[in-house]
Write an enzyme that holds these catalytic residues in place. Structure first.
Site, PDB file in Angstrom:
ATOM      1  CG  ASP A  52     -33.225  73.026 -31.958  1.00 42.52           C
ATOM      2  OD1 ASP A  52     -33.588  72.457 -32.992  1.00 42.52           O
ATOM      3  OD2 ASP A  52     -33.586  72.664 -30.812  1.00 42.52           O
ATOM      4  CD  GLU A  94     -18.612  91.048 -29.877  1.00 36.89           C
ATOM      5  OE1 GLU A  94     -17.864  90.053 -29.763  1.00 36.89           O
ATOM      6  OE2 GLU A  94     -19.413  91.422 -28.999  1.00 36.89           O
TER       7      GLU A  94
HETATM    8  C1  GLC Z   1     -35.904  71.098 -33.495  1.00 34.55           C
HETATM    9  C2  GLC Z   1     -35.067  70.045 -34.163  1.00 34.55           C
HETATM   10  C3  GLC Z   1     -35.629  68.708 -33.821  1.00 34.55           C
HETATM   11  C4  GLC Z   1     -35.564  68.532 -32.329  1.00 34.55           C
HETATM   12  C5  GLC Z   1     -36.248  69.673 -31.611  1.00 34.55           C
HETATM   13  C6  GLC Z   1     -35.878  69.717 -30.178  1.00 34.55           C
HETATM   14  O1  GLC Z   1     -37.202  71.118 -33.968  1.00 34.55           O
HETATM   15  O2  GLC Z   1     -35.028  70.289 -35.534  1.00 34.55           O
HETATM   16  O3  GLC Z   1     -34.945  67.670 -34.460  1.00 34.55           O
HETATM   17  O4  GLC Z   1     -36.171  67.334 -31.957  1.00 34.55           O
HETATM   18  O5  GLC Z   1     -35.860  70.917 -32.120  1.00 34.55           O
HETATM   19  O6  GLC Z   1     -34.552  70.157 -30.033  1.00 34.55           O
END
Ligand code: GLC
Length: 553
Positions: free
Chosen positions: A210, A259
């Site tokens: 993310d 790993e």
């Molecule tokens: C990414 C996720 C989104 C979230 C953001 C903050 O863009 O896809 O849904 O709100 O990160 O974590």
């Protein structure tokens, strides 16, 4: 650790994989509380196997106050009770592997929840404490520190800083409930390597990273220039995104992934200015894939599509990474609606995507042709950006409405009771049950396409497409194995000089003979043999508007 069971041991499985995104809250509800969960996902894994995808990416299911749909993680090694238990997660992984599906989990390294133990300690221990060094705490500007430390704005709107009662401010690129980690701190780096190992030990096949472009901030946290983005290296740069230092993180993660046996991967959610910048995340000692948001952001326009396809492939080739293709996810308007509202076009876009070299991502419900829900009442919305002015559009709830599985009325088999967001009253014809076995349905189109992609590996192979001459507004390209894909992006039927071969699949079904046609309609008994193209008197081939056809030469 779970065995890989029926998962094919082939290395590089991810290079042409089709990966299905599950947004757990909205996929299937196993315990009847109106909220999707791991038990629901587990019960529907056979559906995903039958759909024909290779892997499943699960959006976060970790312990979280749910300030941002679980992207605010309070404990990276625990499951939120709303979704189940760690044993449920292990069962999902084991069952998926038994069914030949791989599992990718979301990891959220840019920020945690304000309820994470480290942040609670940082708040409690006060200014100057060691606990605060793991985050970005600063004094404010102004005579009394009453102004935020810099001019950064949250992606969800408003300042990216919140002030605590003790006077210090902390940084959050997203909601105030999502404090950013300080990735300069060795404890943060160690903790995330340990979290990766925790999930790899449980048997996951990879991670979706993310905000992969956000972890490292420019030294000194400089102003962006009061709204004017700095121009560097010929593209817009923000001091909190796509900083070169972020690549050290991924080099260290790659050593962890390597790993483990079984070709474990990581895919970056990296919003960067250019495909070349995205490719930097995919150098051989970094991550494996990145979402192609340049493709997702391209409209239904043949020259634009051709350009972004070429740019994507050109950028990936030097680093040896596969291109990826994506039309929808939990953060954007569903592509059926985004591309103009027509189901024909959404289906044509899907067949184009699935004929391109590399890996493709399907967002839950797109295989049902679901539109964006655009009329959710304000009082049911949960997207944090909806509540903060001038941020992201704040309309991400409309693509997160729970899936319709069966029946005539909400909750359409999603669970036993209601749904956390209301489903439209007119979704009965869009359920999995209603579409299963109907050769004209979007679900069967996806099933057939994915089956053909398996049987014709050329469709996903390689890192080039061979463009063929085509009329204006039409894309035509050849794939290895003698397959040709033709896409008519125009609003009118187009005549191809000659049929490129035998039809394998067409996104649009012919219900009546074309006025140009003198031949009888093709059989409508199976999607494999149906198409909306006809030979006319001159022997030409007519492809309807908003249609993609796969041919075998
Ligand atoms: C990414 C996720 C989104 C979230 C953001 C903050 O863009 O896809 O849904 O709100 O990160 O974590």
């Amino acid at each position: 650790m779970t065995d890989q069971h029926n998962v094919t041991p082939a290395t590089d499985w991810w290079r042409d994989a089709v990966i299905y995104q599950v947004y757990p809250r909205s996929f299937a509800d196993g315990n009847g509380d109106g909220m999707g969960d791991l038990a629901g996902i587990r019960s529907r894994l056979p559906y995903l196997r039958d759909l024909g995808v290779d892997a499943v990416w699960l959006s976060p299911f970790y312990a979280s106050p749910q300030a941002d749909g679980g992207y605010d993680v309070a404990d990276y090694r625990a499951i939120d009770p709303m979704f189940g238990t760690l044993a449920d997660a292990e069962a999902v992984i084991a069952d998926a592997h038994d069914l030949g599906l791989r599992i990718i989990v979301d990891i959220v390294p840019n920020h945690c929840s304000d309820q994470h133990e480290w942040f609670r300690r940082a708040v409690a221990e006060g200014p100057g404490s060691v606990a605060r060094e793991r985050f970005h705490f600063r004094k404010g500007r102004g005579d009394n520190g009453e102004l935020p430390p810099n001019d950064w704005e949250s992606i969800f709107g408003g300042p990216a800083w919140t002030r605590l009662p003790d006077g210090e401010w902390y940084l959050h690129l997203f909601a105030p409930e999502q404090p950013d980690f300080n990735w300069e701190h060795p404890a943060v780096q160690d903790e995330f390597r340990s979290i990766l190992r925790f999930w790899l030990d449980l048997g996951v096949d990879g991670f979706r990273v993310d905000v992969a472009h956000g972890l490292v901030k420019a030294a000194g946290l400089p102003d962006t220039g009061h709204g004017e983005q700095l121009k560097l290296l010929g593209h817009h740069v923000l001091p909190f995104f796509d900083q070169d230092g972020v690549h050290d993180v991924y080099r260290s993660w790659r050593t962890v992934l390597d790993e483990y046996e079984g070709d474990r991967i990581a895919v970056a959610e990296a919003w960067t200015p250019t495909a070349e910048r995205t490719a930097l995340y995919l150098r051989p000692d970094e991550l494996h894939q990145a979402f192609n948001f340049h493709y997702l952001n391209t409209g239904w326009d043949a020259p634009d599509l051709r350009a972004v396809i070429d740019e994507s492939l050109d950028a990936m080739r030097p680093v040896g990474a596969p291109a990826t293709w994506v039309l929808s996810n939990h953060d954007v308007v569903r592509h059926r609606t985004r591309l103009g509202g027509s189901l024909d076009r959404a289906r044509a876009a899907a067949l184009l995507m699935l004929a391109l070299p590399g890996s493709a991502y399907i967002y839950q419900g797109e295989e049902l042709g679901l539109p964006e829900v655009t009329d959710l009442p304000d009082d049911v919305r949960q997207d944090p950006s909806f509540f903060r002015a001038n941020g992201q559009d704040g309309l991400r709830d409309g693509c997160r409405v729970p899936l319709p599985w069966s029946g005539e009325l909400p909750p359409y088999g999603f669970g036993d009771t209601g749904t956390w967001l209301p489903q439209p009253a007119d979704w009965a014809r869009l359920t999995v049950q209603a579409q299963t076995g109907d050769p004209d349905s979007t679900l069967e189109l996806y099933r057939t396409a994915l089956d053909l992609r398996r049987r014709h590996p050329g469709l996903g192979a390689g890192n080039t497409v061979e463009w063929l001459d085509a009329p204006d507004g039409v894309l035509a390209f050849r794939r290895p194995g003698g397959l040709v894909c033709t896409v008519n992006t125009t609003q009118a039927a187009v005549t191809l000089p000659e049929p490129p071969g035998r039809v394998l699949l067409s996104s649009r079904h012919l219900s009546a003979p074309s006025p140009l046609s003198t031949s009888s309609p093709l059989s409508t008994s199976s999607p494999l043999s149906t198409s909306r193209h006809q030979l006319n008197t001159a022997g030409d081939c007519v492809v309807a508007a908003d249609t993609t056809v796969w041919w075998e030469e």
